[in-house]
Scaffold this motif. Structure first.
Motif, PDB file in Angstrom:
ATOM      1  N   ALA A 329      85.018  58.332  20.652  1.00  0.00           N
ATOM      2  CA  ALA A 329      83.660  57.715  20.615  1.00  0.00           C
ATOM      3  C   ALA A 329      82.654  58.633  20.857  1.00  0.00           C
ATOM      4  N   ASP A 330      81.642  58.710  20.047  1.00  0.00           N
ATOM      5  CA  ASP A 330      80.431  59.754  19.710  1.00  0.00           C
ATOM      6  C   ASP A 330      79.085  58.838  20.216  1.00  0.00           C
ATOM      7  N   LEU A 331      78.276  59.119  20.728  1.00  0.00           N
ATOM      8  CA  LEU A 331      77.013  58.869  21.093  1.00  0.00           C
ATOM      9  C   LEU A 331      76.066  59.961  20.575  1.00  0.00           C
ATOM     10  N   GLY A 332      74.887  59.714  19.866  1.00  0.00           N
ATOM     11  CA  GLY A 332      73.970  60.380  19.473  1.00  0.00           C
ATOM     12  C   GLY A 332      72.589  59.986  19.743  1.00  0.00           C
ATOM     13  N   TYR A 333      71.483  61.055  19.924  1.00  0.00           N
ATOM     14  CA  TYR A 333      70.086  60.956  19.915  1.00  0.00           C
ATOM     15  C   TYR A 333      69.427  61.922  19.437  1.00  0.00           C
ATOM     16  N   SER A 334      68.608  61.739  18.303  1.00  0.00           N
ATOM     17  CA  SER A 334      67.740  62.825  17.898  1.00  0.00           C
ATOM     18  C   SER A 334      66.384  62.358  17.728  1.00  0.00           C
ATOM     19  N   ARG A 335      65.354  63.220  17.877  1.00  0.00           N
ATOM     20  CA  ARG A 335      64.050  62.843  17.934  1.00  0.00           C
ATOM     21  C   ARG A 335      63.195  64.270  17.239  1.00  0.00           C
ATOM     22  N   PHE A 336      62.325  63.716  16.467  1.00  0.00           N
ATOM     23  CA  PHE A 336      61.545  64.819  15.868  1.00  0.00           C
ATOM     24  C   PHE A 336      60.339  64.504  15.994  1.00  0.00           C
ATOM     25  N   GLU A 337      59.376  65.374  16.377  1.00  0.00           N
ATOM     26  CA  GLU A 337      57.763  65.047  16.583  1.00  0.00           C
ATOM     27  C   GLU A 337      56.908  66.174  15.934  1.00  0.00           C
ATOM     28  N   ASP A 338      56.277  65.714  14.907  1.00  0.00           N
ATOM     29  CA  ASP A 338      55.185  66.504  14.178  1.00  0.00           C
ATOM     30  C   ASP A 338      53.804  66.133  14.403  1.00  0.00           C
ATOM     31  N   VAL A 339      52.796  67.097  15.177  1.00  0.00           N
ATOM     32  CA  VAL A 339      51.583  66.761  15.338  1.00  0.00           C
ATOM     33  C   VAL A 339      50.770  67.790  14.648  1.00  0.00           C
ATOM     34  N   ARG A 340      49.757  67.467  13.901  1.00  0.00           N
ATOM     35  CA  ARG A 340      49.116  68.444  13.143  1.00  0.00           C
ATOM     36  C   ARG A 340      47.623  68.250  13.285  1.00  0.00           C
ATOM     37  N   THR A 341      46.907  69.260  13.111  1.00  0.00           N
ATOM     38  CA  THR A 341      45.550  69.112  12.995  1.00  0.00           C
ATOM     39  C   THR A 341      45.095  70.190  11.935  1.00  0.00           C
ATOM     40  N   ASP A 342      44.766  69.731  10.602  1.00  0.00           N
ATOM     41  CA  ASP A 342      44.461  70.176   9.364  1.00  0.00           C
ATOM     42  C   ASP A 342      42.884  70.142   9.111  1.00  0.00           C
TER      43      ASP A 342
END
Length: 782
Positions: A329-342
Motif C-alpha cells: 500500500a502506497d500513499l503519496g502527496y506532492s506539492r509544487f508552488e511557483d510565485v513570480r514577480t516579473d
C-alpha cells in the motif's frame, strides 16, 4: 599563434590542476583523523561516495523492462550540482535551454512533456505547462542513482512516450554512516558562490533513519547579442546587446525512515526543495550594427524576475505478507508552488529623429502564482504461481489540482526623466484544472534464471478532467488501454538480447486545454484553448543487445521506434483574429467617412477578408520517432590499465511529423548527442583525474509564424582529486572550459500565408555565451 577552443579549454584545465596541487599540498600538511562508524549489516557504508577511490561504471539491472542504471558515484567525480548536470553524461538526453542551464530533460530529443520524470518511482508535479518537471531543481547530493527506463511495464504510469527518468533518492535502508561536503564555485565574472551539504544514516527508533541537506549557490552570467534584418540577407534593422544573469540559492533536505512492523516493512520518505532566484536582463538596442552610443540608441530595457519555488514530496508505503503473497500500500502527496514577480521597463526612442529622440517609457508587471498538488494511492499484490511464474495486479489512483493566478499591470509616461506611475489596476486571470485518474493493471512474468525471461501486462488508464478559466468551464474524459511485453534472451553469462513492445500515452498540455483566447499569440494570429483534446498515444518497440566486459565493464546498443497517433498540433479554426477584425473595422470606418450613407450594396464597400485567424489545438495526424543508442563504460584492464576507466555514449535520433507547412522532425529534436570521457586513479598516491566532452546536434523548431534553428557548442569538463587517508577528499572541477555558445536564427512571420510565401516580418540572429566555472569541493566522512 592560433589556439583551438579545445586546446584553450585543456590549457585552463592544466592551470586549474596546478592550482589544485598547491591547495592540496597545503591541506596535506594538516593531520586528518576520523572515527569511522561501523556499517550496519544490511546497509552500504557511505564512504563509498566520499573516499573509496574506485571508478564506478554503469550497472546491469535485473529488470525485464529495458533499464539503464547509474549510481551517483558514476557522476560524482565531476561534482554535478543537480540531476540536470548528471543527465548530461547519459545516452539520448538533450537540452534546449540557455547555456549552462539543464532544466527540461529531452529523452531521445523529444519535448520534455514526452519524458516521464519520477522521484522514487512516483510522479511529481512541475512548472511546465507541458507537464514536464525541471530536473535541475533536484540536487545531485540527494540522489542514490538515476534510472533510464526505455519502455514501461504495466505497473508503472504510461506517460512515457520517450521513456522515463527515475530519480532514486538515498534511503535509510541502503546506507550507513555520514559525510559532510563543502566548497565554493567561481564564475567567469569573478563571482563566488558557496555550497554545503551533508548526509547521515543509522539506527533510530527500532528502524533506520537517513537525513540529508544541501545549500547550493546558483549563478549563471551570460552575454547575448541579437542582430535583426528585414529578411535573411536583407537590410539591417537593429541590434541588441544584452546581459543576462541568473542568481539564486537552492535549499533542499530529505528524510527516509524504514523499520520492520509485524510481517511487513514500513517506509516513510520526504523531500523538500526551495529555489530562491532572481533573473536580471539588461538590453540596449541600436540602429547601427557597430555603434553603441546614445546617438544610435533605440531602447533601454530592464527586466527583473524574482522567483520563489517550493517542491514538497511525501510518501509512505507498507509491504506485508497476505494470502500467500506480498501486498503493498502506497500513499503519496506532492506539492509544487511557483510565485513570480516579473517586471519589465523600457525607455523607447524615436528613430525618425537623428539622433533618436525620447518617445516614451513603459512598464509591465506580472504577478503569477501557481500551485500544483497531487495525491496518490496505490494498492498492489504479488504472488508466485506454479512453475515459478509471478502474478502482480493492482490499482493506482491519482488526484491533481492545478491553480494558476496571473495579474498584469501596465503603466507608461511621455515625460522624459519622469518615473513610471505605480503599478496598479492589475488585470486578473485565474484558472483551475482538476484531473482524476484511476488506473488498474495486471502483469504476469515468467520464472527467472533461464535462457528466456519474459513479462507481459495490461494497464487501463482512465482520466477525468475539469477546467475553469474565470467564468468559462469545460470537462473531458478519456480512457486508454496500454499493453506491454518484454522478452530477454540470456545468451550466456555476459551477453543478452532484450525486446520490448509497449503502448504509451501523452496527455495534453495544460495551456492547450484552458478555455480562453490569447490574442496575437502567434504573430497576428490568436489562440483558443480546446478542453476536449484527447491524449496522444504511441506504440513503441525497443531492441537491445548488452555485453558484460570483464568484471566491471559493459557495452550496449539499442534500436527504438515510436509510432505516435493523434498528434496534438495547432490548427486553423477559420475564424478571423482580433487583429483582422480591428483592421476591418478601421477600413470600414474610413470608407464610411469617405462615403456617408454607404451600404453593403455600395460599390467598393469593404469585405472582411482576413489573413490572420484564431487557431486552436487539435488531435490531427501521426508521427514517428526512431534512432539508435550506444553506450559503453569499462576499465582498460585488457590494455594493462585497470585503474583507467573510459566512458562513451552516442545516440542518433530522427523523426517525422507533418504540419501545415509540410514534413519536419519533431520540434527541437537533435540529430545526435554524444559524450566521451575517462577517469584515471593513481591509487598509491591517492590522486585521480579525468575529463568529459559532450556535444549535441543542431535543433530546429517550426510553429505557426516562427521557425527557429538552434546550434550549441561543445562542453568540456575536467577534474582533479586528492584523497587523504580514509576520511577526507578534495576535488577541483572545471566545467564549460570551451566557453560554450548557443546560436539561434529566428524566422518570424505575421500569418501562415506569409510563412508559406516566405514574406518575412523579421529575421533575427542571436548568440549567447557563458564562461568557465570552477568548483573546489571537500568531503569528510564520519
Amino acid at each position: 599563434m592560433n589556439h583551438t577552443p579545445l586546446a584553450a579549454g585543456l590549457a585552463r584545465a592544466l592551470a586549474g590542476a596546478a592550482l589544485f596541487a598547491a591547495t592540496g599540498a597545503a591541506f596535506a600538511q594538516a593531520p586528518m583523523t576520523a572515527a569511522a562508524a561501523a556499517p550496519a549489516a544490511d546497509a552500504r557504508d557511505l564512504d563509498a561516495v566520499v573516499v573509496e577511490g574506485q571508478i564506478v561504471y554503469r550497472n546491469r539491472t535485473d529488470a525485464l523492462a529495458p533499464t539503464l542504471s547509474y549510481d551517483l558515484e558514476y557522476f560524482q567525480r565531476f561534482e554535478p550540482l543537480t540531476v540536470g548536470d548528471m543527465l548530461k553524461r547519459v545516452p539520448s538526453v538533450t537540452f534546449v535551454s540557455d547555456v549552462l542551464e539543464y532544466d527540461g530533460a529531452r529523452l531521445r530529443g523529444l519535448d520534455p512533456g514526452y519524458t516521464q520524470v519520477l522521484i522514487n518511482g512516483k510522479k511529481v508535479p512541475g512548472a511546465g505547462d507541458d507537464r514536464s518537471f525541471f530536473v535541475d531543481r533536484i540536487p545531485a547530493e540527494l540522489v542514490e542513482r538515476i534510472e533510464i527506463v526505455r519502455s514501461p511495464s504495466a505497473n508503472r504510469s504510461g506517460d512515457a512516450v520517450a521513456g522515463a527518468l527515475n530519480i532514486v533518492l538515498r534511503d535509510a535502508y541502503e546506507f550507513d554512516g555520514g559525510y559532510l561536503r563543502a566548497g565554493a564555485l567561481r564564475f567567469d565574472d569573478g563571482e563566488v558562490k558557496g555550497t554545503v551539504g551533508g548526509v547521515a544514516s543509522g539506527d533510530f527508533g527500532g528502524g533506520r533513519l537517513l537525513g540529508g541537506f544541501n545549500v547550493q549557490g546558483r549563478y549563471n552570467p551570460k552575454l547575448k547579442r541579437s542582430d535583426r534584418f528585414e529578411e535573411p540577407d536583407g537590410d539591417f534593422t537593429d541590434a541588441e546587446n544584452q546581459t543576462d544573469t541568473r542568481d539564486g540559492t537552492d535549499y533542499s533536505a530529505n528524510l527516509s525512515y524504514t523499520r520492520e512492523i509485524g510481517s511487513g516493512q514500513l517506509s516513510l520518505s520526504g523531500l523538500y526543495v526551495r529555489t530562491d532566484r532572481t533573473e536580471r536582463e539588461h538590453s540596449l538596442e541600436y540602429n547601427d550594427p557597430t555603434r553603441n552610443d546614445r546617438d544610435h540608441l533605440l531602447s533601454d530595457n530592464d527586466q527583473v524576475v524574482d522567483i520563489d519555488q517550493k517542491n514538497l514530496a511525501l510518501s509512505g508505503s507498507y509491504r506485508f505478507d497476505m494470502l500467500g503473497g506480498r501486498t503493498t500500500a502506497d500513499l503519496g502527496y506532492s506539492r509544487f508552488e511557483d510565485v513570480r514577480t516579473d517586471t519589465e521597463e523600457e525607455t523607447g526612442y524615436d528613430d525618425d529623429d537623428t539622433p533618436p529622440a525620447f518617445d516614451e517609457r513603459e512598464g509591465t508587471r506580472i504577478l503569477s502564482d501557481q500551485k500544483d498538488v497531487e495525491r496518490s494511492l496505490s494498492l498492489s499484490h504479488q504472488r508466485r504461481l506454479a512453475g515459478g511464474a509471478k502474478l502482480e495486479f493492482g490499482i493506482d489512483a491519482q488526484s491533481k489540482d492545478r491553480d494558476t493566478l496571473r495579474r498584469t499591470s501596465e503603466v507608461d509616461t511621455d515625460d522624459e526623466g519622469a518615473p513610471l506611475p505605480p503599478y496598479a489596476d492589475f488585470e486578473r486571470a485565474a484558472s483551475r484544472i482538476e484531473e482524476r485518474r484511476l488506473d488498474p493493471y495486471l502483469m504476469l512474468s515468467g520464472p527467472g534464471g533461464g535462457a528466456f525471461e519474459w513479462e507481459a501486462g495490461l494497464r487501463y488508464e482512465t482520466t477525468d478532467v475539469d477546467v475553469r478559466e474565470e467564468d468559462e468551464r469545460a470537462s473531458n474524459d478519456y480512457a486508454v488501454l496500454l499493453p506491454s511485453a518484454h522478452l530477454r534472451w540470456n545468451l550466456g553469462e555476459r551477453d543478452r538480447i532484450s525486446l520490448s513492445l509497449a503502448r504509451t500515452v501523452r496527455r495534453p498540455s495544460f495551456n492547450y486545454v484552458l478555455p480562453l483566447t490569447l490574442e496575437e499569440e502567434y504573430g497576428d494570429n490568436d489562440f483558443a484553448g480546446n478542453p476536449k483534446l484527447d491524449p496522444e498515444t504511441a506504440w513503441g518497440l525497443d531492441l537491445g543487445f548488452e555485453r558484460r566486459l570483464g568484471a566491471h565493464g559493459i557495452v550496449g546498443v539499442n534500436l527504438f521506434y515510436r509510432d505516435v497517433k493523434d498528434l496534438i498540433e495547432v490548427v486553423n479554426t477559420g475564424r478571423p483574429s482580433a487583429t483582422a477584425l480591428d483592421d476591418y473595422e478601421d477600413e470600414l470606418e474610413e470608407f464610411l467617412g469617405d462615403h456617408p450613407g454607404a451600404t453593403p450594396a455600395t460599390p467598393g464597400y469593404p469585405q472582411l477578408d482576413p489573413n490572420s485567424f484564431v487557431y486552436t489545438a487539435a488531435n490531427v495526424g501521426d508521427g514517428y520517432v526512431y534512432g539508435i543508442e550506444f553506450d559503453a563504460s569499462t576499465p582498460l584492464t585488457a590494455l594493462g590499465l585497470p585503474d583507467t576507466g573510459v566512458f562513451a555514449n552516442y545516440s542518433w535520433l530522427d523523426s517525422e511529423v507533418e504540419d501545415a507547412l509540410g514534413k519536419r522532425r519533431f520540434n527541437n529534436q537533435s540529430r545526435y548527442v554524444y559524450n566521451v570521457g575517462f577517469i584515471h586513479d593513481v591509487r598509491e598516491y591517492g590522486w585521480a583525474f579525468g575529463a568529459s566532452y559532450r556535444r549535441q546536434g543542431d535543433v530546429r523548431s517550426r510553429a505557426l509564424a516562427e521557425e527557429v534553428l538552434t546550434r550549441y557548442g561543445a562542453d568540456l569538463e575536467v577534474f582533479v582529486e586528492k584523497r587523504f587517508g580514509e576520511s577526507f577528499s578534495i576535488r577541483l572541477t572545471g566545467s564549460n572550459l570551451l566557453d560554450a555558445k548557443k546560436r539561434e536564427d529566428f524566422h518570424k512571420f505575421d500569418t501562415l500565408g506569409d510563412q508559406l510565401d516566405r514574406d518575412y516580418d523579421e529575421f533575427e540572429r542571436e548568440s549567447e555565451q557563458a564562461g568557465p566555472v570552477y568548483q573546489l569541493i571537500a568531503r569528510y566522512k564520519f
